[in-house]
Design a protein around this motif. Sequence first.
Motif, PDB file in Angstrom:
ATOM      1  N   GLU A 174       0.860  -1.180   0.000  1.00 34.24           N
ATOM      2  CA  GLU A 174       0.000   0.000   0.000  1.00 34.24           C
ATOM      3  C   GLU A 174       0.901   1.237   0.000  1.00 34.24           C
ATOM      4  N   VAL A 175       0.362   2.359  -0.416  1.00 37.38           N
ATOM      5  CA  VAL A 175       1.136   3.581  -0.568  1.00 37.38           C
ATOM      6  C   VAL A 175       1.727   4.082   0.751  1.00 37.38           C
ATOM      7  N   ASP A 176       1.108   3.754   1.871  1.00 41.39           N
ATOM      8  CA  ASP A 176       1.539   4.308   3.159  1.00 41.39           C
ATOM      9  C   ASP A 176       2.215   3.288   4.072  1.00 41.39           C
ATOM     10  N   GLU A 177       2.714   2.188   3.519  1.00 46.14           N
ATOM     11  CA  GLU A 177       3.327   1.183   4.390  1.00 46.14           C
ATOM     12  C   GLU A 177       4.717   0.786   3.918  1.00 46.14           C
ATOM     13  N   SER A 178       5.554   0.464   4.888  1.00 46.50           N
ATOM     14  CA  SER A 178       6.897  -0.028   4.573  1.00 46.50           C
ATOM     15  C   SER A 178       6.791  -1.465   4.072  1.00 46.50           C
TER      16      SER A 178
END
Length: 184
Positions: free
Chosen positions: A76-80
Motif C-alpha cells: 500500500e502507498v503508506d506502508e513499509s
Amino acid sequence: MTKRKASYCPYCGAALETKRSEGRDRRFCPDCGEFVYQNPMPGASVVVLDGDSALMIERAIPPDVGAWAVPGGILEVDESARVGAGRELEEETGLSVDPDALELVRTGFDVDDPDDGSYLSITFAVEREATRGAVDPGPEATDARFWSFAELREERAAARSVDLRRVEAAVERLRGETVEFAAK
C-alpha cells in the motif's frame, strides 16, 4: 508514475508523447510539461518456516490462480515493506507477525512484458514460533498449509518457481543451510 506504459497524462488527461530524457525514451505530457515515469510495482512476501516445512497458499486470484505460492502481495502507498509483508501474511493465512521480527531474505525484479510493467519483490522470512494465530486461508487463497521440503521437491510443478527460490533463500538466510527444489 504508472505501472503500465501510459498513453494519457494521469494529471490532465492529455495524450502523451515520447521524449528523450536521461538517456531513455520516456512518456511526456506536452500540456503539463511533466514526464510520466513508468516504475515497478513494489511487493513483499513472507516465507514462514516450521521445521522442515514452509507455509504456502493456493492462489485464488490472478495471476497464477491455483498455483501454490509464498504469501505476499502489492504494498500500500503508506506502508513499509515489512509492514506490508506482515499485512499480506495475515490477510492470506490468518497468521500475524511483528514486522520487526521479519528478516530480509532477498529482492527480485520481474518483467514479463515491459509495456505491462514490472514487479519489484522484497522477500522476508520468519520462523513459525515468531508468528501468532492459526493458519486459515483468507479470501485471496483457496488453501494455506505447510509443505514439507520433500513435498516441495516432489510436487515442484504445483508451486511457482519464484516462490521455490524464495523458500531456498529463506532457509539459507535464517538457518545457514542449503535446500534445493530444482530437478537434479
